[in-house]
Design a protein around this motif. Sequence first.
Motif, PDB file in Angstrom:
ATOM      1  N   ARG A  48       0.867  -1.193   0.000  1.00 14.59           N
ATOM      2  CA  ARG A  48       0.000   0.000   0.000  1.00 14.59           C
ATOM      3  C   ARG A  48       0.895   1.231   0.000  1.00 14.59           C
ATOM      4  NH1 ARG A  48      -2.423  -0.408   5.209  1.00 14.59           N
ATOM      5  NH2 ARG A  48      -1.299  -2.332   5.607  1.00 14.59           N
ATOM      6  N   PRO A  49       1.481   1.551  -1.169  1.00 10.13           N
ATOM      7  CA  PRO A  49       2.443   2.653  -1.196  1.00 10.13           C
ATOM      8  C   PRO A  49       1.764   3.984  -0.851  1.00 10.13           C
ATOM      9  CG  PRO A  49       1.857   1.951  -3.418  1.00 10.13           C
ATOM     10  CD  PRO A  49       1.244   0.959  -2.484  1.00 10.13           C
ATOM     11  N   PRO A  50       2.503   4.891  -0.170  1.00  7.15           N
ATOM     12  CA  PRO A  50       3.899   4.742   0.259  1.00  7.15           C
ATOM     13  C   PRO A  50       4.056   4.159   1.649  1.00  7.15           C
ATOM     14  CG  PRO A  50       3.206   6.978   0.658  1.00  7.15           C
ATOM     15  CD  PRO A  50       2.016   6.269   0.055  1.00  7.15           C
ATOM     16  N   ALA A  51       2.934   3.917   2.354  1.00  5.28           N
ATOM     17  CA  ALA A  51       3.039   3.523   3.757  1.00  5.28           C
ATOM     18  C   ALA A  51       3.595   2.112   3.920  1.00  5.28           C
ATOM     19  CB  ALA A  51       1.675   3.624   4.423  1.00  5.28           C
ATOM     20  N   VAL A  52       3.121   1.177   3.093  1.00  2.00           N
ATOM     21  CA  VAL A  52       3.474  -0.237   3.277  1.00  2.00           C
ATOM     22  C   VAL A  52       4.079  -0.776   1.996  1.00  2.00           C
ATOM     23  CG1 VAL A  52       2.616  -2.532   3.863  1.00  2.00           C
ATOM     24  CG2 VAL A  52       1.584  -0.516   4.928  1.00  2.00           C
ATOM     25  N   ARG A  53       5.190  -1.464   2.129  1.00  3.13           N
ATOM     26  CA  ARG A  53       5.866  -2.104   1.010  1.00  3.13           C
ATOM     27  C   ARG A  53       5.874  -3.601   1.288  1.00  3.13           C
ATOM     28  NH1 ARG A  53       9.795  -0.171  -2.745  1.00  3.13           N
ATOM     29  NH2 ARG A  53      11.179  -1.800  -3.538  1.00  3.13           N
ATOM     30  N   ALA A  54       5.390  -4.398   0.347  1.00  3.52           N
ATOM     31  CA  ALA A  54       5.302  -5.845   0.540  1.00  3.52           C
ATOM     32  C   ALA A  54       6.665  -6.493   0.360  1.00  3.52           C
ATOM     33  CB  ALA A  54       4.302  -6.449  -0.440  1.00  3.52           C
ATOM     34  N   ALA A  55       6.955  -7.453   1.215  1.00  6.11           N
ATOM     35  CA  ALA A  55       8.240  -8.158   1.142  1.00  6.11           C
ATOM     36  C   ALA A  55       8.181  -9.257   0.087  1.00  6.11           C
ATOM     37  CB  ALA A  55       8.579  -8.771   2.496  1.00  6.11           C
ATOM     38  N   MET A  56       9.346  -9.625  -0.396  1.00  3.73           N
ATOM     39  CA  MET A  56       9.493 -10.769  -1.294  1.00  3.73           C
ATOM     40  C   MET A  56       9.001 -12.034  -0.584  1.00  3.73           C
ATOM     41  SD  MET A  56      13.126 -12.069  -2.858  1.00  3.73           S
ATOM     42  CE  MET A  56      13.423 -10.564  -3.765  1.00  3.73           C
ATOM     43  N   ARG A  57       8.341 -12.931  -1.331  1.00  2.61           N
ATOM     44  CA  ARG A  57       7.819 -14.162  -0.723  1.00  2.61           C
ATOM     45  C   ARG A  57       8.133 -15.363  -1.602  1.00  2.61           C
ATOM     46  NH1 ARG A  57       3.392 -13.664   2.774  1.00  2.61           N
ATOM     47  NH2 ARG A  57       3.645 -15.924   2.987  1.00  2.61           N
ATOM     48  N   ALA A  58       8.350 -16.521  -0.962  1.00  2.37           N
ATOM     49  CA  ALA A  58       8.537 -17.779  -1.680  1.00  2.37           C
ATOM     50  C   ALA A  58       7.174 -18.374  -2.005  1.00  2.37           C
ATOM     51  CB  ALA A  58       9.351 -18.750  -0.837  1.00  2.37           C
ATOM     52  N   LEU A  59       7.030 -18.903  -3.237  1.00  4.66           N
ATOM     53  CA  LEU A  59       5.756 -19.479  -3.656  1.00  4.66           C
ATOM     54  C   LEU A  59       5.798 -21.001  -3.762  1.00  4.66           C
ATOM     55  CD1 LEU A  59       4.574 -16.979  -6.444  1.00  4.66           C
ATOM     56  CD2 LEU A  59       4.176 -16.909  -3.969  1.00  4.66           C
TER      57      LEU A  59
END
Length: 878
Positions: free
Chosen positions: A688-699
């Motif tokens: 939810r830019p700019p407040a929240v940046r999602a981290a990389m995830r393994a699928l």
Amino acid sequence: MPPAATPVPDPVRDGARGGPRPARNPLLLAPAGAGLLTAAVFVLATALARSHPLGPYTRNVVDLGQQYLPYHAYWRAFLLGDTHGDAFLNWNSGFGAGFLGDIGTYLSSPFSLLVVLFPADRPELALYVITALKITAAGAAMAALLIRLRPAARPGPWPLAALLGAAYALSGWTFNHGASVPMWLDGLIAFPLLCLVAEWARAGRRPVLGPLVVAVAWIANFYTAYMATLGAALFLAVRLCTADPADGAARPWPGALLRAVRAVVLGVGLAAPLVLVVFSGTKYADPTPETVFAPAGWTELLGRFLPATAEVNTPALFIGTPALVLALSLPFNGAVAPRVRLAWTALVVLVTLSLQWGPTHLLWHAGASPNGNPYRQTFVVCGLLLIAAWLSAAPAPPRPAALLGAAALFGALALAARGSADLDTWTYPAAGAAALLALAAALLALRARSAPRARKSALAVTAAVLLFAAQAGEAAVSGARVEARQRADVAWAPRIGPWQRAVAAEVARADGWPAYRTEPGPLPGGNEPLLLGGEGADAYSSLTTENTSRTLDSLGFGHYAKGRHPETLDNPVTDAIFSIGTRIRSEATEPVRQDAPPRGTATAATTPVPPLVTVHPAGNATVDPEESAFRNQELLLGSAVYALPAVRRAGTTLTARCPAGTDVWFWAPEYKGTAALAGAAPADFDGRPPAVRAAMRALGTVPAGGEVRIELVADGTPTLPRQPVGCLDRGRLATAVARLTATGATRVAATGHGLTAELPPGSTGVAVVAVPRATGWRCAAGDAEPVSARSHRGLLAVPLDGRATRVSCTFRPPGVRLGAAVGTSALLALLATGLLARRRARRSADGSHEGRQEFTDRPHEARSGGQDADYAARRTGA
């Protein structure tokens, strides 16, 4: 035998000019009564809200659970010597972060030292008690100020001062903001204390104690102390304008202003060793997006004077209906001097309006509009309202005409606020009940005036009881409702429970610092390394450096709070880069609820990783935040370990081809939704830019055919980077780790704010320390002089020439040297001030027999304020 000496009257000893000391000392009773009432009502509100520790529900809303609770838990460990770092550096958070600025921001209040009195596993109880004590102290401080605004011979009713002091401490600002941001409560205490300093400056007293009070206020929390200082300056200006020129105690106003400025300058100078470090830290902190101030609607502003209202973006002005009616009676109270009524009414109105105007909004917030609550200065308005209430009611109960005028104003205010979205179902019932009880108290007080002596005391006591019940009951209900609404409306973290204790136990068992880091992993809340131990990426601070945030963002880490709260990333490549040898993985065993401590299991997974200091070839040392996070990881690792396929997108389906058996990683920092590999469980992303940046995830793992098919489920059109998919080859990663281990440090030793590493002979290129580079780091190779550390893709770097076998780095917070110099100068100036004041007082004592007051050059009789003498002259019906 000589005759007994006749005692000389002493107004300091006797408590009043020319008379014996009264049996009860209002100067002590008022703050004591305010403190007891404040504590009782605050605890009652907690119990009514069923909040921990007096109920099952969590109090850990917003930053209380994410910042203040973890910081106080770490503070306890730090004070008892149980941390890796020292006052300069915190090795636990953000892969190594400056700590002195965080002390000055979150922990420098004297009350925070009390955390050592509580068990390590009860930080919530410790923080609650500290919060309650701060609020209690604020009530006592305001009562002490109020009782001193009257002449010593006519101090006014101490129960009323106690009641109004408690009303200040239990304002809507306290319940809505201060109780969940405990560091701001130090400003609540500071405002009445700084007004006392202003009174001393006006009267030419306490030249040493005044600056010390200012210093403690600014050290405890400089941010709200700045607001309190502005409020005290306005208080002093009005006190000087309303002083009676005929009063012998009045001092020329230029001298009073100079004394006040001296107290502030010396006090802030004494606080400089901490304050300048915080100021310097904000210069390098991750910048938050610029905020444009938007004033609250007038309906909402008026509604916040009423009880049980809660909202972040409107000013919390509730002080209790009885106290507010007394404040509103001041303009109509003919018993108060006209200049006093006019000046204080104008001050309260203008300061309230200043909340709504852009330029004054910036002035209150030191030139920078804050992200989040834009009305942090509201406690000053609450304090000024209660001073107005005291000035109106202290000489005598306001007459019916004044009370009718105040009631009409209050009724108009309540009517105008009826459309406010901030109102609660309890707002009007609570205000109505309080108004009725206060009306009954006023009628009894008026009747007591003309009642026979036998009944006068009983009527007065009954009136006081009703007034206390009205004020305290309304405040308790309001506090309980605000807590309940916050739990329902804002982010919250669960209480400390078996889940966190299980993780902490695993961290303690596995911790191997500085041979490697131990990452406690994510739990609901944040700042886990401070709360649970270990050395991870998670760090939530207003002073998180821009370089830390940008470096971790470029590597695929996520963040909250617009970049100032990096979160952990469970990725084997970044684990190798940052030497995370043990990672704790945990999960809840039952749903996480507000009304119960969470339960969960924790296991430790250990993998081989390079040491904290590795050797790399010299070369390009920059990091590109716009580059693929997979590519940035490889550049910092020094090896290609990902297959980066061409990704085809058809609607919400992504397809690519990767080597079979490799791990599929998905990186989409602005994506909000789920992503799932065919046949695997979906992974959540909360960008939810700019407040929240999602981290990389393994699928999951690439199937035997090599086809990668990812299904996206999102609201709207997903926003993806140019290279969202990377396939990790574990074999290549193991080879890279073995190479970095063989060429890296053979031994690493860490001190409180430094690190030393022994390297293999003949090492060339650059030694990279797995710590984000921040201003203040100085490094050296061998016996060379330390210099400002270089950066290698955001981490500390030390150039090697093949001869040095040792590198060392130390951290010194920016601003600490200048702060120490300013603080020393201020201390010397304060000592000189004290010596001069004492010499002047001795000369005065030698020249008269009237006695001497410590640190003042005037006799005791010149103590009372001129404005109060004017009250006594103009008051009717006293």
